[in-house]
Design a protein around this motif. Structure first.
Motif, mmCIF file in Angstrom:
data_model
loop_
_atom_site.group_PDB
_atom_site.id
_atom_site.type_symbol
_atom_site.label_atom_id
_atom_site.label_comp_id
_atom_site.label_asym_id
_atom_site.label_seq_id
_atom_site.Cartn_x
_atom_site.Cartn_y
_atom_site.Cartn_z
ATOM 1 N N ALA A 426 0.821 -1.207 0.000
ATOM 2 C CA ALA A 426 0.000 0.000 0.000
ATOM 3 C C ALA A 426 0.856 1.258 0.000
ATOM 4 C CB ALA A 426 -0.923 0.001 1.216
ATOM 5 N N THR A 427 2.048 1.189 0.610
ATOM 6 C CA THR A 427 2.910 2.369 0.690
ATOM 7 C C THR A 427 4.325 2.068 0.206
ATOM 8 O OG1 THR A 427 3.514 1.877 2.991
ATOM 9 C CG2 THR A 427 1.619 3.298 2.634
ATOM 10 N N GLY A 428 4.481 1.097 -0.630
ATOM 11 C CA GLY A 428 5.819 0.761 -1.100
ATOM 12 C C GLY A 428 5.822 0.212 -2.510
ATOM 13 N N ILE A 429 6.971 0.330 -3.159
ATOM 14 C CA ILE A 429 7.188 -0.245 -4.480
ATOM 15 C C ILE A 429 8.113 -1.453 -4.306
ATOM 16 C CG2 ILE A 429 8.081 0.155 -6.802
ATOM 17 C CD1 ILE A 429 7.513 3.112 -6.415
ATOM 18 N N TYR A 430 7.677 -2.597 -4.805
ATOM 19 C CA TYR A 430 8.415 -3.843 -4.600
ATOM 20 C C TYR A 430 8.815 -4.460 -5.942
ATOM 21 C CZ TYR A 430 6.898 -3.870 0.298
ATOM 22 O OH TYR A 430 6.685 -3.556 1.621
ATOM 23 N N ASP A 431 9.914 -5.171 -5.924
ATOM 24 C CA ASP A 431 10.264 -6.029 -7.053
ATOM 25 C C ASP A 431 10.563 -7.424 -6.524
ATOM 26 O OD1 ASP A 431 12.769 -5.941 -5.896
ATOM 27 O OD2 ASP A 431 13.686 -4.711 -7.462
#
Length: 756
Positions: A426-431
């Motif tokens: 919800a509050t982060g960008i992930y790979d």
């Protein structure tokens, strides 16, 4: 010789003054009661004079040093019909008298929730239901969440069978559509809707106002289903000390404390505290999990009120809540197993701070300012999955209350700022390697609103309201409202209202299923705001009879959603899918409340609600979860005299659709359920009350497993116990399959004490 004369003169003067005072010692003594029970702190006045007193703990009063003559004595107390008596006081006479007050079934109270300004309930265009502490004392509970189950059309719903968190539904609409207010301020934000309903000390509550239906034009875009406004006590009129403590046979221990005090001449304060402790690892249904979440909670509240010129308002309230709760497999240990995959449990630490303030400007016009600030921090583990979140919400508004002829105007502006950060997507960008960038959500929403309550005549009133909010993502948000009230007679009223609703969804803070269980969270598309149109029709009538007064309240409601975000758990048993509604959703129904106050000391209240809550996509109709077609309540109270009263309370629900998983062995619909409680109270003249009784009198319990695949929560062969026959294919699911508490019949005993 001189000393003897002086002594003799002194004695003569003393006796002269003594007999003179006795000769003028006329007085009026008496007692104020109701149905044989003493009424403390009733006001007794001599009409036409400045003399007035309050009754003591025994209901007694006295007027001393009265002159001879005729007097009219008046006794009154809020909630009772006033009574006057005439008496003649003669020389050296002590007059004895008593007043037996009757409860006022037609009491017209002040409400504020419907229009943001004080108004008599009978005059309000928006229907508002009022519930006092006396109502909630008929079935003592440790939290407001449990207490509102006695209100018809209001349903506290457990959303997790492990951690026992939940929300409050109004007329079948889920918790995120219910706005919780404290003293008119939106204090329970989205993250704490799940947890913030626990820990409000009942010793602080003056009354609870419930508005069923849209209130977005005044309270913002989240108030789509209704509002519950908790009005706290005024420090000036609160008890000097109040204590309420009880325990159950399950060893649920709860204590509420309240105290009013003064800081100098102009500042008065009210302190309240609540402590709740439950530490029993009970597993009555034998599934290896705790039936009730273990909790350790403390809540502290302090409200300051400043006395100002011309009775202008100035107040500040502070509240802190800490809670440690966990539920799960009974052999779970915090230090060894929290966040692990050996023993399943859900553990939640919550820290919460609130500040609420109101200040009336020192101007000739009635201009009010309000503000609130919320800090909420949560550290949680749902099995091996962690959820750490922090939310801050700052809210401020100012409004101008102005009467112009037959128009009662309200014009205001508000600003809401929300900061939210967690350890989820919800509050982060992930790979594939994990977190790439953390992006806390910052949401400023300015708004303006206007309201006009137009008195067309003594029988007709029109309410017009409009609110405009601006959101950075979704731009302008319009929330109009129109209401109409027709009063054909003094004993009946017809109210109608129409409005719109708008709400931005935050899945991770509002839907517990997104955090717990074994499902993967999937967003099928970008989620749009929810939008709805709402209509309500309300009719009330009072019918006096020879043996009592009947009050009828009929309410019809209809909400049409053009977009609604619901969790799809049916398409794939391993996933929970969120998407915009491709169709429409409807919540509609009819409710009836009846209360009767008899001439004998008997009171009856009963309510029933029929509702149909569903969504329709691609021509297929689907019932919304946890929305029973039929539900209601029943309350009976009898006063036996001599301080003894008895209360029977119950709420009942018809079958409702429950979330299930693929190959689920549990029924799709719950059975009819009835929860009944009985209580006996003894009131003493010294302010002490002792009460006790039985909860869940009929021992109503779920007939099925509430946790799917409870024997193997981690889904690994050999990690759990042998599955029961025919249940091997389901996945572990600890949420939502809840329609009645896991606590059966149990006793309780408590004591209350008040000093005014």
């Amino acid at each position: 010789m001189c000393k003897s004369i002086f002594k003799l003169v002194s004695i003569n003067i003393f006796f002269t003054l003594f007999f003179a005072s006795v000769a003028n010692a006329q007085n009026i003594k008496g007692k104020v009661i109701s149905n044989g029970e003493s009424l403390s702190y009733a006001t007794v006045t001599l009409v036409g004079t400045s003399h007035g007193v309050m009754t003591d703990d025994k209901g007694e009063f006295i007027f001393d040093q009265l002159k001879e003559g005729n007097y009219t004595v008046k006794a009154e107390l809020v909630g009772f019909k006033p009574m006057t008596k005439k008496v003649n006081v003669k020389n050296q006479q002590s007059v004895q008298m008593s007043f037996d007050l009757q409860e006022d079934a037609t009491l017209d109270e002040i409400v504020i929730s419907g229009t943001l300004k004080p108004v008599l309930k009978s005059e309000a265009v928006v229907p508002v239901e009022i519930y006092t502490p006396a109502f909630f004392e008929k079935n003592p509970t440790a939290s407001l969440f449990d207490a509102v189950q006695m209100i018809n059309g209001v349903q506290p719903q457990l959303n997790c069978n492990v951690c026992n968190t939940g929300d409050i539904h109004i007329n079948g609409m889920e918790g995120p559509y219910t706005m919780i207010l404290i003293d008119g301020m939106p204090i329970v934000s989205s993250l704490s809707t799940v947890y913030g309903l626990f820990g409000i000390p009942t010793s602080l509550i003056e009354r609870v106002e419930v508005v069923k239906g849209p209130a977005s034009s005044l309270y913002g875009t989240e108030a789509m289903g209704g509002i519950i406004n908790v009005i706290t006590k005024d420090p000036e009129h609160a008890a000097k000390l109040s204590v309420d403590a009880f325990s159950t046979t399950w060893l649920e221990n709860n204590i509420d404390l309240g105290a009013s005090y003064k800081l100098g001449k102009h500042v008065k304060g009210l302190f309240g505290g609540n402590y709740f402790k439950y530490g029993q690892r009970k597993d009555k249904n034998g599934d290896g999990f705790t039936d009730v979440t273990l909790q350790d909670r403390i809540s502290m509240f302090n409200k300051f009120s400043l006395k100002r010129k011309e009775d202008r308002v100035a107040s500040l309230a502070l509240r802190y809540v800490y809670e440690d709760r966990w539920g799960g497999q009974t052999d779970w240990k915090r230090k060894e197993h929290r966040g692990g995959e050996e023993v399943y449990a859900e553990s939640i630490f919550t820290n919460r701070f609130e500040a609420i303030g109101m200040y009336q400007l020192p101007t000739t016009e009635n201009i009010y300012t309000q503000f609130s600030y919320i800090y909420h921090k949560q550290n949680s583990f749902y099995g091996p999955e962690s959820y750490n979140a922090k939310q801050q919400v700052a809210f401020a508004q100012a409004y101008w209350d102005k009467n112009i002829g037959n128009h009662s105007m309200l014009l205001g502006a508000s600003f809401k700022y929300t900061y939210y950060d967690d350890n989820t997507r919800a509050t982060g960008i992930y790979d594939e390697n994990g977190l790439v960038k953390n992006q806390p959500q910052e949401t400023p929403i300015p708004g303006i609103f206007i309201q006009d309550e137009w008195k067309l005549s003594d029988q007709h009133k029109l309410l017009l309201g409009y609110r405009f909010d601006y959101d950075q993502k979704h731009k302008g948000i319009h929330s109009p409202r129109i209401g109409y009230k027709y009063t054909p007679t003094a004993n009946q009223a017809l109210r109608a209202s129409f409005g719109t609703g708008f709400r931005v969804v935050n899945v991770f803070t509002e839907d517990h299923r997104a955090l717990t269980g074994a499902r993967e969270v999937v967003f099928a598309e970008k989620l749009d705001p929810e939008k709805s149109y709402n209509a309500n029709l309300n009719y009330t009538i009072k019918v006096p009879s020879d043996f009592g007064v009947f009050n009828f309240d009929v309410n019809g409601f209809y909400t049409y959603f053009t977009n609604k975000i619901d969790a799809d758990t049916d398409t794939d048993q391993t996933k929970i899918i969120y998407a915009n509604l491709d169709g429409h959703a409807i919540s509609r129904g009819l409710s009836l409340n009846v209360d009767v106050t008899f001439d004998i000391p008997l009171k009856l209240m009963a309510g029933a609600t029929y509702m149909d809550v569903f969504r329709k996509e691609d021509g297929e109709r689907e019932q919304i979860y946890h929305s029973p077609k039929w539900s209601g309540n029943f309350i009976a109270s009898y006063n036996f005299g001599n301080g003894f009263t008895a209360d029977l309370t119950s709420d009942w629900k018809g079958p409702m659709r429950l979330p299930r998983v693929e190959n689920d062995y549990r029924p799709e619909y719950s059975p009819w359920t009835v929860i009944a409680n009985v209580q006996v109270t003894k009131k003493f003249n010294n302010g002490i009350q002792i009460y006790g009784g039985v909860k869940n009198l009929f021992n109503t319990l779920p007939k099925e497993d509430t946790i799917a695949r409870w024997w193997d929560p981690f889904g690994e062969p050999g990690n759990g116990v042998a599955p029961p026959a025919g249940r091997n294919d389901v996945i572990f699911e600890p949420n939502d399959y809840s329609y009645t508490p896991l606590q059966g019949i149990r006793g309780f005993l408590g004591v209350r004490y008040n000093i005014f």
